[in-house]
Design an enzyme around this catalytic site. Structure first.
Site, PDB file in Angstrom:
ATOM      1  N   LYS A 185     -12.315  -1.393   1.010  1.00 39.25           N
ATOM      2  CA  LYS A 185     -11.568  -0.523   0.094  1.00 39.25           C
ATOM      3  C   LYS A 185     -12.316  -0.399  -1.233  1.00 39.25           C
ATOM      4  O   LYS A 185     -13.295   0.311  -1.299  1.00 39.25           O
ATOM      5  CB  LYS A 185     -10.134  -1.021  -0.015  1.00 39.25           C
ATOM      6  CG  LYS A 185      -9.421  -0.714   1.304  1.00 39.25           C
ATOM      7  CD  LYS A 185      -8.029  -1.226   1.446  1.00 39.25           C
ATOM      8  CE  LYS A 185      -7.512  -0.770   2.819  1.00 39.25           C
ATOM      9  NZ  LYS A 185      -6.483  -1.646   3.348  1.00 39.25           N
ATOM     10  N   SER A 238       0.788  -1.224   0.000  1.00 41.13           N
ATOM     11  CA  SER A 238       0.000   0.000   0.000  1.00 41.13           C
ATOM     12  C   SER A 238       0.824   1.280   0.000  1.00 41.13           C
ATOM     13  O   SER A 238       0.312   2.334  -0.342  1.00 41.13           O
ATOM     14  CB  SER A 238      -0.938   0.000   1.206  1.00 41.13           C
ATOM     15  OG  SER A 238      -0.195  -0.101   2.396  1.00 41.13           O
ATOM     16  N   HIS A 270      -5.583  -4.380  -1.162  1.00 43.10           N
ATOM     17  CA  HIS A 270      -5.488  -3.338  -2.186  1.00 43.10           C
ATOM     18  C   HIS A 270      -5.559  -3.884  -3.612  1.00 43.10           C
ATOM     19  O   HIS A 270      -5.521  -3.122  -4.568  1.00 43.10           O
ATOM     20  CB  HIS A 270      -4.194  -2.529  -2.011  1.00 43.10           C
ATOM     21  CG  HIS A 270      -4.268  -1.546  -0.887  1.00 43.10           C
ATOM     22  ND1 HIS A 270      -4.825  -0.292  -1.023  1.00 43.10           N
ATOM     23  CD2 HIS A 270      -3.885  -1.635   0.408  1.00 43.10           C
ATOM     24  CE1 HIS A 270      -4.762   0.354   0.126  1.00 43.10           C
ATOM     25  NE2 HIS A 270      -4.192  -0.446   1.020  1.00 43.10           N
TER      26      HIS A 270
HETATM   27  C1  LIG Z   1      -6.385  -2.018   4.734  1.00 42.99           C
HETATM   28  C2  LIG Z   1      -5.752  -3.312   4.915  1.00 42.99           C
HETATM   29  C3  LIG Z   1      -6.263  -4.236   5.835  1.00 42.99           C
HETATM   30  C4  LIG Z   1      -7.400  -3.896   6.749  1.00 42.99           C
HETATM   31  O1  LIG Z   1      -8.645  -3.973   6.092  1.00 42.99           O
HETATM   32  P1  LIG Z   1      -9.925  -3.352   6.818  1.00 42.99           P
HETATM   33  O2  LIG Z   1     -11.066  -3.977   6.122  1.00 42.99           O
HETATM   34  O3  LIG Z   1      -9.844  -1.870   6.638  1.00 42.99           O
HETATM   35  O4  LIG Z   1      -9.857  -3.739   8.255  1.00 42.99           O
HETATM   36  C5  LIG Z   1      -5.653  -5.466   5.925  1.00 42.99           C
HETATM   37  N1  LIG Z   1      -4.601  -5.786   5.147  1.00 42.99           N
HETATM   38  C6  LIG Z   1      -4.081  -4.929   4.260  1.00 42.99           C
HETATM   39  C7  LIG Z   1      -2.919  -5.337   3.418  1.00 42.99           C
HETATM   40  C8  LIG Z   1      -4.633  -3.649   4.117  1.00 42.99           C
HETATM   41  O5  LIG Z   1      -4.121  -2.795   3.241  1.00 42.99           O
END
Ligand SMILES: *Cc1c(COP(=O)(O)O)cnc(C)c1O
Length: 397
Positions: free
Chosen positions: A244, A186, A214
């Site tokens: 996301k 990310s 992502h």
């Molecule tokens: C954003 C993210 C999460 C967390 O996801 P949420 O649904 O916001 O709790 C987990 N792993 C990765 C790699 C992320 O980028």
């Protein structure tokens, strides 16, 4: 507060954070998290959300959320294993499995909870976990719950992974060995080298775990990084988030029927945390249906990302190693990065500075998250602000 020690701890720790410039003041939005956002009565171009496809504010999802809440209630009433499993949850999970091309899927309250749930349900003492050094915080926390031996490998360094996998297997010390990676990283927007990871896993009998928070909705026609590489049947656990690109909240694990049966029997957030609320499930179902019907939103996302990245490069900025819509504008020095982001804000662009300790020292960047919902005018406005601030700080000619 009854404990003076505790009061002193909080005061001292907060002061330390502020002195180090690590204390983040949170500014609430005065409206939805769309392509523009309102903060303190000002309208800003929003380049900081994970709402890749603009679905968080999509009318069709809002309608589906309202309909699900009317039909099923505001909450699901219990944890999944008591009686919080609604037919609606199963419908979502069937759709997710079909979308990912796996036998089954199981949803959790968040992507974060997935990593708490799945890693510790599968791995234990006597096992080893090979983990990319840039893996997400929730993976690191998930690993901590396992009592397995953690072996970090250098970021996307396949020689390092291969050597450490061989050493772990040859040592004879471990029963199960897992390799865990983000699908898309990310902070830089680079993609995990899944074909190599799968080869190494084949050679050394590794479980492959990909957290595609992502990548889902973005790569592989929306189905994620595994699909992008044609490796859907080679990844043992695919973690996705509904928070996301899908635009709602929640997470899921997709894989074999037996894996999902095991997670439903043994993963603690499934057993001890209330099921996703109906509105979130209904909206997520609507989002998956939209993704299956058309690739229009993904195409628009990638077009907008290419436009922004090209524009930044033409101005003389570097966007680093990105291979996805995640667009870091590399600045370097921590103070300059913070100042750059602050000046963009004053110029009407909301793009966050990301600096040490989130990324290595000297690699500060302003991270931009273009979406399918941005218009060319909004991206042009952002680029104009980048040009102005970049020249003012003498970072570009
Ligand atoms: C954003 C993210 C999460 C967390 O996801 P949420 O649904 O916001 O709790 C987990 N792993 C990765 C790699 C992320 O980028």
């Amino acid at each position: 507060m009854t404990s003076r020690t505790f009061a002193a701890f909080l005061q001292r720790s907060l002061e330390e954070l502020k002195e180090q410039g690590l204390y983040n003041t949170i500014e609430p939005l005065e409206g939805p998290n769309g392509p523009t956002i309102a903060i303190r009565g000002r309208e800003l171009v929003n380049l900081s959300s994970n709402n890749y496809l603009g679905l968080a504010t999509d009318e069709r999802l809002v309608e589906a959320a309202v309909r699900a809440a009317r039909t099923w209630g505001a909450g699901s009433g219990a944890v999944r294993t008591i009686n919080g499993t609604l037919r609606l949850h199963e419908e979502l999970e069937e759709k997710l499995a079909a979308f990912k091309g796996t036998e089954a899927a199981v949803s959790f309250p968040s992507g974060f909870a997935c990593n708490m749930a799945a890693i510790s349900a599968v791995m234990g003492p006597g096992d080893a976990i090979l983990s990319d050094e840039l893996n997400h915080a929730s993976i690191i926390d998930g690993i901590r719950l396992t009592k397995s031996t953690t072996i970090r490998y250098r970021h996307s360094d396949m020689d390092d992974l291969r050597a450490k996998a061989r050493e772990a297997r040859d040592s004879g010390k471990y029963e199960k060995i897992m390799v865990v990676t983000d699908g898309v990283f990310s902070m830089d927007g680079d993609v995990a080298k899944l074909p190599d990871i799968v080869d190494i896993a084949d050679a050394h009998d590794l479980i492959v775990y990909v957290d595609d928070a992502h990548g889902s909705g973005v790569l592989g026609g929306g189905a994620g990084t595994a699909k992008h590489f044609g490796l859907s049947d080679k990844i043992d656990l695919q973690i996705g988030t509904l928070s996301k690109a899908v635009g709602v909240v929640g997470g899921y694990v997709a894989g074999s029927r037996e894996l999902v049966d095991w997670l439903k029997a043994r993963s603690r957030p499934f057993l001890f945390s209330t099921a996703l609320p109906p509105a979130a499930v209904g909206a997520s179902i609507a989002a998956i249906e939209l993704l299956q019907e058309s690739r229009e939103l993904q195409e628009r996302l990638w077009r907008n990302a290419a436009y922004l990245q090209q524009g930044l490069r033409e101005l003389g900025f570097s966007v680093g190693a990105t291979e996805t819509p995640i667009t870091p504008c590399m600045i370097g020095n921590e103070e300059t990065t913070q100042l750059f982001s602050r000046r963009l804000y004053e110029e009407g662009v909301y793009a966050k500075a990301i600096v040490f300790p989130t990324v290595p020292r000297g690699t500060g960047r302003v991270r931009n998250m273009p979406s399918a919902a941005h218009t060319t005018e909004l991206l042009d406005a952002a680029l104009a602000a980048y040009a102005k601030v970049g020249r003012e700080l003498r970072l570009i000619p």
